[in-house]
Design an enzyme around this catalytic site. Sequence first.
Site, PDB file in Angstrom:
ATOM      1  N   GLY A  73       0.824  -1.198   0.000  1.00 29.51           N
ATOM      2  CA  GLY A  73       0.000   0.000   0.000  1.00 29.51           C
ATOM      3  C   GLY A  73       0.860   1.250   0.000  1.00 29.51           C
ATOM      4  O   GLY A  73       0.529   2.254  -0.646  1.00 29.51           O
ATOM      5  N   ASN A 155      -6.339   5.188   9.474  1.00 36.00           N
ATOM      6  CA  ASN A 155      -5.804   3.932   9.997  1.00 36.00           C
ATOM      7  C   ASN A 155      -5.689   3.913  11.514  1.00 36.00           C
ATOM      8  O   ASN A 155      -5.628   2.852  12.117  1.00 36.00           O
ATOM      9  CB  ASN A 155      -4.438   3.642   9.379  1.00 36.00           C
ATOM     10  CG  ASN A 155      -3.457   4.784   9.559  1.00 36.00           C
ATOM     11  OD1 ASN A 155      -3.742   5.924   9.176  1.00 36.00           O
ATOM     12  ND2 ASN A 155      -2.306   4.500  10.122  1.00 36.00           N
ATOM     13  N   GLN A 183      -7.448   0.848   4.430  1.00 37.98           N
ATOM     14  CA  GLN A 183      -8.186   0.396   5.611  1.00 37.98           C
ATOM     15  C   GLN A 183      -9.658   0.140   5.313  1.00 37.98           C
ATOM     16  O   GLN A 183     -10.289  -0.701   5.960  1.00 37.98           O
ATOM     17  CB  GLN A 183      -8.056   1.430   6.736  1.00 37.98           C
ATOM     18  CG  GLN A 183      -6.667   1.525   7.343  1.00 37.98           C
ATOM     19  CD  GLN A 183      -6.261   0.277   8.117  1.00 37.98           C
ATOM     20  OE1 GLN A 183      -7.086  -0.544   8.496  1.00 37.98           O
ATOM     21  NE2 GLN A 183      -4.961   0.123   8.341  1.00 37.98           N
ATOM     22  N   ALA A 204      -3.792  -6.171  -0.090  1.00 40.83           N
ATOM     23  CA  ALA A 204      -4.266  -7.541   0.117  1.00 40.83           C
ATOM     24  C   ALA A 204      -4.267  -7.969   1.583  1.00 40.83           C
ATOM     25  O   ALA A 204      -5.200  -8.624   2.048  1.00 40.83           O
ATOM     26  CB  ALA A 204      -3.416  -8.520  -0.687  1.00 40.83           C
ATOM     27  N   HIS A 205      -3.235  -7.614   2.342  1.00 37.23           N
ATOM     28  CA  HIS A 205      -3.069  -8.239   3.661  1.00 37.23           C
ATOM     29  C   HIS A 205      -3.985  -7.647   4.732  1.00 37.23           C
ATOM     30  O   HIS A 205      -4.018  -8.140   5.852  1.00 37.23           O
ATOM     31  CB  HIS A 205      -1.607  -8.216   4.101  1.00 37.23           C
ATOM     32  CG  HIS A 205      -1.092  -6.929   4.619  1.00 37.23           C
ATOM     33  ND1 HIS A 205      -1.038  -6.631   5.958  1.00 37.23           N
ATOM     34  CD2 HIS A 205      -0.564  -5.860   3.974  1.00 37.23           C
ATOM     35  CE1 HIS A 205      -0.500  -5.437   6.120  1.00 37.23           C
ATOM     36  NE2 HIS A 205      -0.216  -4.948   4.937  1.00 37.23           N
ATOM     37  N   THR A 241       9.009  -8.119 -12.107  1.00 34.25           N
ATOM     38  CA  THR A 241       8.244  -9.336 -12.341  1.00 34.25           C
ATOM     39  C   THR A 241       7.115  -9.411 -11.323  1.00 34.25           C
ATOM     40  O   THR A 241       7.335  -9.299 -10.126  1.00 34.25           O
ATOM     41  CB  THR A 241       9.144 -10.578 -12.211  1.00 34.25           C
ATOM     42  OG1 THR A 241      10.195 -10.491 -13.167  1.00 34.25           O
ATOM     43  CG2 THR A 241       8.336 -11.854 -12.445  1.00 34.25           C
ATOM     44  N   CYS A 329       3.023   0.914  11.138  1.00 30.16           N
ATOM     45  CA  CYS A 329       4.127   1.504  10.380  1.00 30.16           C
ATOM     46  C   CYS A 329       5.002   2.404  11.236  1.00 30.16           C
ATOM     47  O   CYS A 329       6.061   2.842  10.810  1.00 30.16           O
ATOM     48  CB  CYS A 329       3.574   2.295   9.194  1.00 30.16           C
ATOM     49  SG  CYS A 329       2.717   1.258   7.996  1.00 30.16           S
TER      50      CYS A 329
END
Length: 381
Positions: A73, A155, A183, A204-205, A241, A329
């Site tokens: 993110g 957040n 969030q 995603a997480h 990739t 964070c």
Amino acid sequence: MPDHSRYFDHAATTVMRPEVVEAMLPYYMNQFGNPGSLHQYGLLAKEALETARTLIAGTIGARSKELIFTGSGSESNNLAVLGAARRMRRLGRGDHVIASSVEHPSVREACHALEREGFRITFVPVDPHGRVDAEEVRKAVRSNTVLVSVMHANNVVGTLQPIAEIGGWLRQQGILFHTDAVQSYGKVPVRVDELNVDLLTINAHKIGGPKGVAGLYVRKGVRLEPIVYGGGQERGLRSATQNVAGIVGFAKAAELAVSCLPAEKDRLERLKRRLIERLLSRIPGCVINGDPDNSLPTHLNISIERIEGQALMLELDRLGFSTSSGSACSSTDSEPSYVLLAMGKSREVALESLRISMGRTTTEQSVDQLADALVQVVKGW
């Protein structure tokens, strides 16, 4: 093995859903190809990549070509803020950027980086609930404003922002608008057209998917300067990739989160109300930080008089409950939350804050157990 129902730090990360792990496994084992390769292994990986892109884009009402995959993110936020601002200045459109005073560090620090490059930055204030007034954004706009970034949901305290209102007005002015929806995505409806945004970050997480994969919605016609150069993957905006297994897991997590959203939102709102009632009725000096009527169903931020949030978090951890004294964070930072300070809270109240965030594994029983544990800790202080 810890009891996942006692995990109250879903805002930091979530446990991967079993269906997500199952979906990812083939792309670590037999279908391991590079999606840039032209042989059968590469083509199978490419097909999986684009199928996932279409599915995830659909959950936010976007076209598949409008979704760029990134590694986090924070990277998506950096690409949106740095990429849009630099591109617009290169085109001679201006050098002024606006963000709210409660943005995630990945937006705040990107703005500070632009400032060192000569950009003008304005951080608009928030009210005591952590909410941005759309009028404050309008007042901050100048003739050289090229980008505004306001997060969808905070957040730290979970407050939802008036994104659709802000975005509707900015579109009339021809100013690019980015929102960090990390969030909120999967917890409340997130549709790019309804929000009137040009750029939107998802991850995603935070929804039961894997770490290390995220997305950036880039509205058709919007051009960005890349921040990663190389082989030209992801329309040249993120050369690397692609993490095919992670992206496949992201798609499965997104599918499950969005399909369960209405029922899960209602369930978590009930649990949040239950927890608030128990804390306010049993703990003297407990206050709620944030907007009680306009916030995520998952987030609750409290301050308890004369007890530092970090000390409270450690005591709860000793009793088997995982919470947070701030953003993951900045978890090693002993300074008070800049979000709470921006809301007008005193340094003392900010240091006393504790973030409780719920999710799929949270139960009524675990909410009651957490309330009991908090009461126990406070009585023994």
